[in-house]
Design a protein around this motif. Structure first.
Motif, mmCIF file in Angstrom:
data_model
loop_
_atom_site.group_PDB
_atom_site.id
_atom_site.type_symbol
_atom_site.label_atom_id
_atom_site.label_comp_id
_atom_site.label_asym_id
_atom_site.label_seq_id
_atom_site.Cartn_x
_atom_site.Cartn_y
_atom_site.Cartn_z
ATOM 1 N N LEU A 1 99.562 77.479 44.586
ATOM 2 C CA LEU A 1 99.047 77.218 46.152
ATOM 3 C C LEU A 1 97.840 77.801 45.739
ATOM 4 O O LEU A 1 97.523 79.374 46.510
ATOM 5 N N PRO A 2 96.701 77.276 46.219
ATOM 6 C CA PRO A 2 95.204 78.185 46.388
ATOM 7 C C PRO A 2 95.357 78.413 47.827
ATOM 8 O O PRO A 2 95.501 78.358 48.946
ATOM 9 N N GLU A 3 94.157 79.638 47.839
ATOM 10 C CA GLU A 3 94.316 80.777 49.014
ATOM 11 C C GLU A 3 95.908 80.727 49.645
ATOM 12 O O GLU A 3 95.946 81.314 50.757
ATOM 13 N N GLY A 4 96.725 80.778 48.724
ATOM 14 C CA GLY A 4 98.269 81.270 49.024
ATOM 15 C C GLY A 4 98.684 79.693 49.742
ATOM 16 O O GLY A 4 99.777 79.993 51.035
ATOM 17 N N LYS A 5 98.212 78.801 50.073
ATOM 18 C CA LYS A 5 99.221 77.796 51.319
ATOM 19 C C LYS A 5 99.367 76.696 50.496
ATOM 20 O O LYS A 5 98.814 76.029 49.437
ATOM 21 N N GLY B 1 99.418 72.629 48.197
ATOM 22 C CA GLY B 1 99.786 72.582 46.432
ATOM 23 C C GLY B 1 99.818 71.975 45.632
ATOM 24 O O GLY B 1 99.422 70.941 46.327
ATOM 25 N N ASN B 2 99.569 72.297 44.691
ATOM 26 C CA ASN B 2 99.995 71.324 43.506
ATOM 27 C C ASN B 2 100.890 71.557 42.343
ATOM 28 O O ASN B 2 101.216 73.003 42.838
ATOM 29 N N GLY B 3 101.313 70.538 42.083
ATOM 30 C CA GLY B 3 102.463 71.435 40.735
ATOM 31 C C GLY B 3 103.955 70.343 40.738
ATOM 32 O O GLY B 3 103.422 69.050 40.955
#
Length: 342
Positions: free
Chosen positions: A174-178, A182-184
């Motif tokens: 989760l980039p920047e915690g968002k 999200g990627n995955g």
């Protein structure tokens, strides 16, 4: 040479032993005197305050919190309670027997929180890691042997219980915690899946509840890949049982997991072996080879959802916390073009 090292050990070992012993005593005393009750109240209060903005709020409670191989903590009797939309129905409770968390100390020096965790619940376990830095959050979970029949929220959402053992992995960056960025990927399987309780499957019909033989689903699989906050489910399916399931769709990720939006298409086909089990299954789903209209298609929505190859189309909308399953009008069955005239 060995004599030299032995002499050095005799000289320095007693001096090094004092700080090691002091550090050991410090860790022991910290684990004994740490205010775990205050930490428990802080965790519960913070979580419940965050849930106020959720579309499907949950309430957290913890029976007991203590140390676990310092600097770890262990929580017993962790409960998540979700209120029901129907005032006549009781709230849905998810109970975790034991939750263990351990924070790595060295990454804290550079401002990164690295937490390993393990959860014992529903006769199975979930293990993984959570990493939180200034740039991203990473979640990595592995499920092993989770008994879905013990998860009351499943039966509350779909209207009947399911049996089976859940295994698989969930990995999100989760980039920047968002979560919206999200990627995955997700790879989940439910083995030996069965619809119904230990004796029968009860479904709701406009005329009232109907009791049927238990429906064997087999191995249910869901796989997908997340990119920029959208989890695309490329494969949803089950075969080899009394019903064939196929589908795909997407999930719009949200910071609160239960608020994730669902847009999933499913197709179900009841196999002839189940349709001919008894008079109830023949009446509800139709006798194999008969042209009589089955009882389930007396509902115009269900009738419109049937495709020419015998599948019923469903659309799953709503949120992860409160999914909404409805019959979906089937797309026109493709008709082959007439043969071209030479």
């Amino acid at each position: 040479m060995n004599e030299v090292w032995k002499e050095r050990l005799r000289r320095f070992a007693p001096k090094a032993g004092y700080p090691v012993f002091y550090l050991f005593c410090l860790l022991v005393f910290l684990s004994w005197t740490f205010p775990y009750d205050a930490l428990k109240e802080r965790i519960v209060t913070t979580f419940n305050a965050q849930q106020h903005a959720s579309q499907s709020p949950q309430e957290l409670s913890i029976d007991e919190l203590d140390s676990w191989f310092f600097p770890g903590i262990r929580a017993k009797g962790v409960r998540l309670v979700s209120p029901s939309n129907d005032p006549q129905k009781r709230a849905v409770e998810i109970m975790f027997d034991v939750v263990r968390l351990r924070v790595s100390l060295l990454p804290l020096l550079v401002g990164t929180k690295n937490v390993s965790f393990s959860i014992d619940a529903f006769d199975g376990s979930a293990k993984g890691n959570f990493e939180d830095s200034s740039k991203a959050r990473v979640v990595d979970v592995t499920f092993d042997g989770v008994d879905i029949s013990k998860v009351d929220a499943i039966a509350a959402n779909i209207g009947f219980p399911l049996e089976g053992k859940l295994s698989g992995t969930l990995k999100l960056d989760l980039p920047e915690g968002k979560a919206s960025k999200g990627n995955g990927n997700v790879n989940l399987e439910i083995h030996d899946m069965v619809a119904g309780n230990a004796k029968e499957l009860t479904i709701k019909m406009p005329t009232g509840p109907v009791s049927l033989p238990r429906l064997k689903v087999g191995t249910f699989t869901a796989t997908g890949e997340a990119k920029d906050g959208v989890l695309r489910l490329s494969k949803i399916g089950a075969s080899g049982g009394d019903v064939d399931v196929t589908g795909d769709g997407r999930v719009l990720l949200r910071d609160i997991a239960t608020d994730a939006h669902l847009d999933v298409s499913l197709k179900l086909k009841i196999n002839d072996s189940y349709r001919s089990k008894d008079e109830k299954t023949k009446s509800l789903f139709g006798t194999p080879g008969s042209n009589d209209k089955p009882l389930i298609e007396m509902d115009p929505k269900v009738a419109r959802s049937k495709t020419a190859d015998g599948y019923y189309s469903l659309r799953v909308g709503g949120t992860l916390g409160r999914p909404d399953v409805q019959p979906a009008a089937a797309a026109p069955y493709p008709v082959p073009p007439p043969p071209r005239t030479p």
